[in-house]
Design an enzyme around this catalytic site. Structure first.
Site: not given
Length: 328
Positions: A61, A130
C-alpha cells in the site's frame, strides 16, 4: 429515467464513465485488473480499458499510494483501491503527510487529484485488523476530503465528483452495501455527478433528526419506520454523504425544525464524526434543542470477531430506536 443497479454496479459505472471521459484517469490496486477486483467493483474494466488504464499493483500500500501521489502531481488522476481501509496504517505517511500537504506546501503550484477507495466498515466478522472505520480520522487532516455514500445513486454520483476533484478524496465504502440495490439515473439522461459537501434528506419528519452516513443511514431509515409505526414518532433522516466538506447548513436546518437529534456513526464514540456534528449543533443551534444531543456509535472496543456480538457492537436499528425513546 433511472435503472435499478447494485451499489457495486453503480460504482463500476461511475468509474467506467470517468475512464471514458478523461484519458488521464487510471485505476490502480491489488487485483483490480485480471482478477476484476477483490469485491468485483472493477469487473470487466481491465478487459475494456487495458493494462495502461487498469493496473494491478504489488501488495504494498505504501508503494502504490506513493506512486499514485507522484503520478497525480504530473497530471494523472489515479483511483487507487485498498482491499480494506484498515490497511491505511501501512501507507499513513503517504496518505496524510504527503497527499494532504502537497497543495499547501507547494503554494498551490501542485495539486494531488487522487481518489483512494475501498471498504471501511465492520460487521463482516473479519477481526479487528480488517474492520476499521477511519473517516473521522482522515477528515481531521486539512487538505483531505472524505465521503461515505449509503446508496447506489450516491455512490456513482460521488465517485465521479471525487475523480474530478483536484484534492485527495478518500472514498469510504461498506462491503455490506455492495449487493444492495437502488435507482440510479440513466447515463442517456446526462452526466450524473453529486457535488462533495452536499447532504441529502432521505426521509422527511418533524419530531426528531436522525443524522448518519454510510450504512448507518440504512439503519436510521429502518429505525424511523419502526418509530413511526410503533410509537408515532416522525423522524427526519439526514444522510451526510460527505464528511469533509460537511454540509453544516443541512444539519442545522434539520435540527432547528425537529428540536431533537440522535447522531448515528459507525466510528468509535471518542472523537468520531458524530462528535464533530454534535459540536456544530450545540454551538449553532443550542437554543433550538428541547433535549440533549444523543449518539449511537460503535461500542468502544476493537472489532469483535463473534458475529452476534459484533452486530450489537455496531449501530443497529434496535439501538437507534432505544436511544430515541430515551429522549422523546
Amino acid at each position: 429515467m433511472s435503472r435499478t443497479l447494485s451499489y457495486r454496479e453503480a460504482l463500476r459505472e461511475g468509474l467506467d464513465e470517468e475512464l471514458a471521459r478523461d484519458p488521464n484517469v487510471i485505476l490502480m490496486g491489488e487485483e483490480v485488473a485480471q482478477y476484476n477486483g477483490a469485491y468485483k467493483v472493477t469487473e470487466g474494466l481491465w478487459k475494456k480499458w487495458g493494462d495502461k488504464r487498469v493496473v494491478d499493483t504489488p501488495i504494498s500500500e505504501a508503494g502504490f499510494i506513493g506512486m499514485g501521489i507522484g503520478a497525480s502531481m504530473l497530471g494523472v488522476r489515479p483511483v487507487m483501491e485498498l482491499m480494506f481501509w484498515s490497511f491505511h496504517s501501512v501507507a499513513f505517511d503517504q496518505l496524510v503527510n504527503n497527499a494532504a500537504c502537497v497543495r499547501y506546501m507547494s503554494g498551490g503550484l501542485c495539486h494531488c487529484p487522487i481518489v483512494v477507495r475501498g471498504p471501511a466498515n465492520g460487521g463482516t466478522n473479519v477481526g479487528a485488523t480488517h474492520s476499521h472505520i477511519p473517516e473521522g480520522l482522515f477528515a481531521s487532516f486539512p487538505g483531505l476530503k472524505v465521503c461515505a455514500p449509503a446508496t447506489p445513486a450516491d455512490a456513482k454520483g460521488l465517485i465521479k465528483a471525487a475523480i474530478r476533484d483536484n484534492d485527495p478524496v478518500y472514498f469510504m465504502e461498506n462491503t455490506l452495501l455492495y449487493g444492495t440495490t437502488g435507482e440510479v439515473p440513466d447515463p442517456a439522461d446526462g452526466d450524473f455527478v453529486i457535488p462533495l459537501g452536499l447532504a441529502d434528506l432521505k426521509r422527511e419528519g418533524s419530531d426528531i433528526s436522525l443524522i448518519a452516513h454510510g450504512r448507518s443511514v440504512i439503519h436510521a431509515l429502518e429505525a424511523a419506520e419502526t418509530l413511526k409505526a410503533e410509537h408515532g414518532i416522525d423522524a427526519d433522516v439526514l444522510d451526510l454523504r460527505s464528511i469533509r466538506p460537511l454540509d453544516q447548513d443541512a444539519i442545522l436546518k434539520s435540527v432547528m425544525k425537529t428540536n431533537r437529534v440522535v447522531l448515528i456513526d459507525e466510528s468509535k464514540g471518542f472523537g468520531g464524526v458524530s462528535a464533530m456534528v454534535s459540536h456544530i449543533i450545540q454551538e449553532n443551534a443550542f437554543d433550538y434543542l428541547d433535549a440533549p444531543i444523543k449518539r449511537v456509535t460503535t461500542i468502544d472496543a476493537p472489532a469483535i470477531y463473534s458475529k452476534h456480538v459484533e452486530n450489537e457492537q455496531l449501530p443497529n436499528p434496535k439501538r437507534i430506536v432505544e436511544k430515541v425513546l430515551s429522549i422523546a
